[in-house]
Motif scaffolding. Structure first.
Motif, PDB file in Angstrom:
ATOM      1  N   VAL A   9       0.833  -1.198   0.000  1.00 15.76           N
ATOM      2  CA  VAL A   9       0.000   0.000   0.000  1.00 15.76           C
ATOM      3  C   VAL A   9       0.873   1.256   0.000  1.00 15.76           C
ATOM      4  N   ASN A  10       2.011   1.198   0.680  1.00 20.58           N
ATOM      5  CA  ASN A  10       2.900   2.345   0.783  1.00 20.58           C
ATOM      6  C   ASN A  10       3.771   2.427  -0.470  1.00 20.58           C
ATOM      7  N   ALA A  11       3.692   3.505  -1.192  1.00 26.13           N
ATOM      8  CA  ALA A  11       4.476   3.649  -2.423  1.00 26.13           C
ATOM      9  C   ALA A  11       5.942   3.916  -2.135  1.00 26.13           C
ATOM     10  N   ASP A  12       6.286   4.284  -0.906  1.00 25.44           N
ATOM     11  CA  ASP A  12       7.664   4.581  -0.539  1.00 25.44           C
ATOM     12  C   ASP A  12       8.441   3.343  -0.089  1.00 25.44           C
ATOM     13  N   ALA A  13       7.828   2.172  -0.125  1.00 28.34           N
ATOM     14  CA  ALA A  13       8.500   0.962   0.352  1.00 28.34           C
ATOM     15  C   ALA A  13       9.645   0.600  -0.594  1.00 28.34           C
ATOM     16  N   THR A  14      10.802   0.316   0.019  1.00 28.53           N
ATOM     17  CA  THR A  14      11.965  -0.075  -0.775  1.00 28.53           C
ATOM     18  C   THR A  14      11.900  -1.580  -1.050  1.00 28.53           C
ATOM     19  N   PRO A  15      12.618  -2.036  -2.041  1.00 24.34           N
ATOM     20  CA  PRO A  15      12.648  -3.483  -2.307  1.00 24.34           C
ATOM     21  C   PRO A  15      13.151  -4.287  -1.105  1.00 24.34           C
ATOM     22  N   GLU A  16      14.060  -3.707  -0.314  1.00 24.42           N
ATOM     23  CA  GLU A  16      14.570  -4.391   0.876  1.00 24.42           C
ATOM     24  C   GLU A  16      13.475  -4.550   1.927  1.00 24.42           C
ATOM     25  N   GLU A  17      12.651  -3.514   2.094  1.00 25.39           N
ATOM     26  CA  GLU A  17      11.557  -3.600   3.061  1.00 25.39           C
ATOM     27  C   GLU A  17      10.523  -4.637   2.636  1.00 25.39           C
ATOM     28  N   ILE A  18      10.225  -4.677   1.367  1.00 30.86           N
ATOM     29  CA  ILE A  18       9.263  -5.667   0.864  1.00 30.86           C
ATOM     30  C   ILE A  18       9.837  -7.072   1.023  1.00 30.86           C
ATOM     31  N   ALA A  19      11.132  -7.233   0.738  1.00 35.43           N
ATOM     32  CA  ALA A  19      11.772  -8.539   0.893  1.00 35.43           C
ATOM     33  C   ALA A  19      11.760  -8.979   2.357  1.00 35.43           C
ATOM     34  N   ALA A  20      11.955  -8.028   3.276  1.00 39.93           N
ATOM     35  CA  ALA A  20      11.918  -8.364   4.698  1.00 39.93           C
ATOM     36  C   ALA A  20      10.524  -8.824   5.111  1.00 39.93           C
TER      37      ALA A  20
END
Length: 72
Positions: free
Chosen positions: A13-24
């Protein structure tokens, strides 16, 4: 599984999420698992038994005081 429609399990939902945060997040959710098949009862360690914290009764009679400090 073929009957279920292709619906995403996770939506960002958050457009500011980094690929690292999504992977975590994906790593945490995949580590949790589905909860199926892990119903084997766990064996409790003897070290964590509450009875182990209780003191044995002191022996009566000659030498009882000295024997109370010895490991039983």
């Amino acid at each position: 599984m073929a009957d279920k429609p292709d619906v995403p399990l996770l939506t960002v939902v958050n457009a500011d999420a980094t690929p690292e945060e999504i992977a975590a997040l994906v790593a945490v959710f995949s580590a949790l698992g589905s909860g199926e098949g892990d119903s084997a009862p766990r064996r409790t360690s003897e070290w964590s038994r509450p009875a182990r914290l209780m003191r044995r009764p002191v022996a009566h009679g000659p030498g009882g005081w000295r024997a109370s400090s010895l490991p039983g």
